[in-house]
Design a protein around this motif. Structure first.
Motif, mmCIF file in Angstrom:
data_model
loop_
_atom_site.group_PDB
_atom_site.id
_atom_site.type_symbol
_atom_site.label_atom_id
_atom_site.label_comp_id
_atom_site.label_asym_id
_atom_site.label_seq_id
_atom_site.Cartn_x
_atom_site.Cartn_y
_atom_site.Cartn_z
ATOM 1 N N GLY A 199 4.287 24.582 -6.133
ATOM 2 C CA GLY A 199 3.671 25.090 -4.911
ATOM 3 C C GLY A 199 4.695 25.768 -4.024
ATOM 4 N N ALA A 200 4.310 26.021 -2.793
ATOM 5 C CA ALA A 200 5.152 26.772 -1.871
ATOM 6 C C ALA A 200 6.388 25.987 -1.483
ATOM 7 C CB ALA A 200 4.347 27.125 -0.617
ATOM 8 N N VAL A 201 7.404 26.698 -1.014
ATOM 9 C CA VAL A 201 8.626 26.073 -0.506
ATOM 10 C C VAL A 201 8.265 25.120 0.630
ATOM 11 C CG1 VAL A 201 10.798 26.486 0.710
ATOM 12 C CG2 VAL A 201 10.083 28.021 -1.133
ATOM 13 N N GLY A 202 8.860 23.943 0.614
ATOM 14 C CA GLY A 202 8.590 22.958 1.649
ATOM 15 C C GLY A 202 7.646 21.860 1.220
ATOM 16 N N LYS A 203 7.013 22.029 0.049
ATOM 17 C CA LYS A 203 6.121 20.990 -0.455
ATOM 18 C C LYS A 203 6.939 19.812 -1.006
ATOM 19 C CE LYS A 203 1.946 23.172 -0.438
ATOM 20 N NZ LYS A 203 0.616 22.612 -0.148
ATOM 21 N N VAL A 204 6.390 18.605 -0.907
ATOM 22 C CA VAL A 204 7.051 17.445 -1.495
ATOM 23 C C VAL A 204 6.929 17.514 -3.010
ATOM 24 C CG1 VAL A 204 6.718 15.991 0.527
ATOM 25 C CG2 VAL A 204 4.958 16.022 -1.243
ATOM 26 N N THR A 205 7.872 16.900 -3.700
ATOM 27 C CA THR A 205 7.920 16.934 -5.157
ATOM 28 C C THR A 205 8.098 15.514 -5.698
ATOM 29 O OG1 THR A 205 10.324 17.185 -5.216
ATOM 30 C CG2 THR A 205 9.017 19.213 -5.083
ATOM 31 N N GLN B 128 0.827 -1.206 0.000
ATOM 32 C CA GLN B 128 0.000 0.000 0.000
ATOM 33 C C GLN B 128 0.859 1.251 0.000
ATOM 34 O OE1 GLN B 128 -3.388 0.212 -0.395
ATOM 35 N NE2 GLN B 128 -2.814 2.362 -0.710
ATOM 36 N N ALA B 129 1.925 1.234 0.790
ATOM 37 C CA ALA B 129 2.853 2.376 0.799
ATOM 38 C C ALA B 129 3.436 2.590 -0.589
ATOM 39 C CB ALA B 129 3.953 2.144 1.819
ATOM 40 N N ILE B 130 3.819 1.501 -1.252
ATOM 41 C CA ILE B 130 4.379 1.591 -2.604
ATOM 42 C C ILE B 130 3.337 2.132 -3.578
ATOM 43 C CG2 ILE B 130 5.209 0.217 -4.562
ATOM 44 C CD1 ILE B 130 6.553 -1.626 -2.448
ATOM 45 N N ASN B 131 2.124 1.604 -3.513
ATOM 46 C CA ASN B 131 1.065 2.069 -4.428
ATOM 47 C C ASN B 131 0.849 3.574 -4.299
ATOM 48 O OD1 ASN B 131 0.709 -0.594 -5.167
ATOM 49 N ND2 ASN B 131 -1.149 -0.896 -3.952
ATOM 50 N N ASP B 132 0.769 4.050 -3.061
ATOM 51 C CA ASP B 132 0.512 5.476 -2.841
ATOM 52 C C ASP B 132 1.689 6.322 -3.306
ATOM 53 O OD1 ASP B 132 -2.047 5.221 -1.833
ATOM 54 O OD2 ASP B 132 -1.410 5.116 0.257
ATOM 55 N N LEU B 133 2.905 5.888 -3.006
ATOM 56 C CA LEU B 133 4.075 6.667 -3.400
ATOM 57 C C LEU B 133 4.267 6.658 -4.912
ATOM 58 C CD1 LEU B 133 6.526 5.671 -0.533
ATOM 59 C CD2 LEU B 133 5.463 7.907 -0.884
ATOM 60 N N GLN B 134 3.889 5.568 -5.567
ATOM 61 C CA GLN B 134 3.942 5.549 -7.032
ATOM 62 C C GLN B 134 2.934 6.527 -7.632
ATOM 63 O OE1 GLN B 134 3.401 1.335 -7.776
ATOM 64 N NE2 GLN B 134 5.591 1.011 -8.101
ATOM 65 N N GLU B 135 1.752 6.601 -7.046
ATOM 66 C CA GLU B 135 0.773 7.588 -7.506
ATOM 67 C C GLU B 135 1.296 9.008 -7.272
ATOM 68 O OE1 GLU B 135 -2.222 7.404 -9.150
ATOM 69 O OE2 GLU B 135 -1.493 5.367 -9.493
ATOM 70 N N ALA B 136 1.906 9.214 -6.121
ATOM 71 C CA ALA B 136 2.489 10.528 -5.828
ATOM 72 C C ALA B 136 3.560 10.880 -6.845
ATOM 73 C CB ALA B 136 3.072 10.527 -4.420
ATOM 74 N N GLU B 137 4.388 9.905 -7.190
ATOM 75 C CA GLU B 137 5.452 10.135 -8.172
ATOM 76 C C GLU B 137 4.875 10.558 -9.519
ATOM 77 O OE1 GLU B 137 9.119 7.638 -10.283
ATOM 78 O OE2 GLU B 137 7.656 6.621 -9.001
ATOM 79 N N LYS B 138 3.768 9.951 -9.929
ATOM 80 C CA LYS B 138 3.136 10.296 -11.203
ATOM 81 C C LYS B 138 2.550 11.708 -11.186
ATOM 82 C CE LYS B 138 1.630 5.531 -12.120
ATOM 83 N NZ LYS B 138 0.434 4.650 -12.190
ATOM 84 N N LEU B 139 1.965 12.098 -10.061
ATOM 85 C CA LEU B 139 1.181 13.332 -10.000
ATOM 86 C C LEU B 139 1.983 14.559 -9.590
ATOM 87 C CD1 LEU B 139 -1.990 11.836 -8.263
ATOM 88 C CD2 LEU B 139 -1.837 12.620 -10.644
#
Length: 540
Positions: free
Chosen positions: A200-206, A179-190
């Motif tokens: 976005g603002a400084v401090g946001k994840v990329t 589940q952690a992998i699935n979510d982080l892969q979606e984050a990587e795509k988006l």
């Protein structure tokens, strides 16, 4: 930076305007009133920014994440009054352990609401919508990654309860990792890349943050699953190098270690090849108020100089007179493992400080170097009070301090929390490449030596697979001291119990541990509320 602070402020206003009461009980799921506040792009932005804001709570970096993950390992010691709880392996009923559990599930519940409500909001352009959802996926993946590392098999909640019942059994360790992998892969795509138009603002994840966190997930699974490997770790009463045959981490038995090491290597390499991040030229150039958000950080928690969004890092870790209150310090074993030229000890430690009306210095063997204190005073070595305090979290003071022992302001300060650094990416790559290729390659040496040479250490070369593995592990301990990495590294490599019990008691702090200490206990109120959690972790 100012825009991020403004968003934190607005998120806090919306939180209180919604009348939502934060509770340690996981049953409170709505960060905002979904019907009233999830209507505009600003609502969506405030909701996801609230995830960052919650890291400033007493569930996370006000205390629990520092008093748990970073006090239960071999490289940290402190006064008995502070190390008698989690620092001595006593987890039951600890507010910091309970706080972390509720904190991670609270983040997950807010992400689930965001996933439910944000897609219906008209947000233009799509890149902004993608970034908001990408941040939400990242936080949920990061939460499950930490939950499985700290508690093992836990419930996976992808939707918030609607019928009042939140009974849910555990998913397996493998399922939680997936589940952690699935979510982080979606984050990587988006998520956008660092410096992109919609970052976005400084401090946001990329995108790079998601890639690096995926590498860490794969590496944790791979090292936990590796069978029969040996690892040499410095420790024991004599601070000698001891070689251990690692244990396979429970729940990792069926994982394909070599494949996972290759995945970790490849994902770390993607971050390296992006050229978006780099090491700072000097070790101390990473730290301090003036160096926030530099090119080495993939993620750090943004702060302000106030009680709401300040941190206690300086208060807990810095030396007395420099804003510290002697909560924790580096173990003598770790300090003595550095070479004389290593900048992480020569420059990264307070060698003089004022305490109890006297100047003190550290270490005793370097008296000629450190006895001359500011203002013409003579510093002394006191066995009970002279310790190696880190300079990482010293942010300075707004007014000049005299040499007569005047103390600086303590409490919550404008000191960012380091959550992911490029040095970590390089060392993850070096470790994974060594395991995936059956020994160190030139690329693995390049990554390891980049970190070593930055701190004026000698170039590593000509090592066996086991020796290289051990050197990378040693390098991680030296590079990331007091950044909440060491316990995770000991556990994932299956040597936590062996290393801790070889120490036994160090500097009056109990380090002996049992099998039950490999995982944290589930809070009793959670066991009472969730009928499908039938028992606690083994030994608790």
């Amino acid at each position: 930076m100012q825009s991020f602070k403004y968003l934190l402020f607005m998120a806090a206003l919306l939180f209180f305007a919604a009348g939502c009461k934060k509770s340690l009980d996981e049953s409170v799921y709505d960060f905002y009133s979904p019907n009233n506040l999830y209507k505009t792009p600003a609502d969506a932005e405030a909701a996801v920014t609230g995830l960052y804001g919650h890291l400033h709570s007493w569930d996370f970096y006000k205390s629990p994440a520092l008093f748990s993950e970073d006090v239960d390992h071999d490289h940290i010691v402190g006064p008995l009054w502070n190390m008698g709880g989690v620092g001595a392996g006593n987890y039951t009923g600890s507010f910091v352990i309970n706080g972390l559990w509720h904190g991670y599930y609270y983040l997950i519940s807010q992400v689930n609401t965001i996933m439910d409500k944000v897609p219906a909001i008209k947000i233009e352009p799509d890149s902004t919508r993608n970034r908001i959802l990408g941040e939400a996926y990242f936080f949920r993946g990061w939460s499950y990654f930490n939950l499985v590392r700290l508690w093992g098999a836990v419930p996976i909640r992808l939707e918030n309860p609607t019928n009042g019942s939140r009974d849910m059994g555990r998913s397996s360790v493998e399922e939680v990792y997936q589940q952690a992998i699935n979510d982080l892969q979606e984050a990587e795509k988006l998520l956008p890349p660092k410096g992109g138009s919609f970052t976005g603002a400084v401090g946001k994840v990329t995108k790079g943050t998601a890639k690096a966190m995926l590498a860490k997930v794969y590496l944790t699974m791979a090292s936990g699953a590796l069978s029969g490997a040996q690892l040499s770790v410095r420790g024991g009463a004599d601070n000698a190098l001891y070689t251990y045959t690692k244990d396979v981490v429970k729940g990792h038995e069926q994982m394909d270690s070599k494949t996972l090491f290759a995945k970790a290597r490849d994902k770390a390499l993607e971050v390296m090849q992006s050229k978006e991040y780099d090491l700072m030229p000097t070790f101390m150039g990473i730290w301090g108020r003036a160096n926030k958000n530099n090119k080495e950080f993939l993620w750090e928690l943004q702060t302000m100089d106030n009680n709401d969004y300040g941190t206690l890092l300086q208060n807990y870790y810095s030396a007395p007179w420099y804003g510290g209150n002697s909560y924790y310090w580096m173990s003598a074993n770790l300090y003595n493992s550095y070479s004389d030229t290593d900048a992480r000890s020569s420059d990264g430690i307070f060698h003089q400080y004022f305490m109890y009306g006297a100047w003190m210095f550290y270490p005793e063997r370097d008296s000629l170097k450190y006895q001359q204190a500011p203002g013409g005073y003579t510093a002394k070595f006191y066995k009970e009070y002279s310790h190696p305090f880190t300079k990482k979290y010293w942010i300075g003071t707004d007014t000049e301090i005299g040499a007569n022992g005047t103390t600086v302001r303590t409490g919550n300060r404008d000191c960012n929390v380091p959550l992911l650094r490029y040095a970590d990416v390089l060392l993850m790559f070096a470790e994974a490449e060594n395991e995936a290729e059956g020994g160190p390659t030139s690329r693995a040496y390049d990554a390891l030596n980049a970190v070593r040479q930055r701190s004026k250490e000698t170039v590593a070369k000509g090592l066996s697979q086991q020796a290289f593995r051990s050197l990378v592990f040693d390098e991680r301990g030296k590079e990331f001291y007091q950044e909440a990495n060491r316990r995770f590294d000991l556990v994932r490599w299956g040597v936590y119990l062996q290393v801790m019990n070889k120490l036994a008691t160090v500097e009056n702090v109990i380090k002996t541990r049992e099998n039950k200490n490999l995982l944290y206990p589930i809070p009793q109120d959670e066991l009472n509320a969730n009928k499908l959690l039938k028992e606690n972790n083994p030994g608790w």
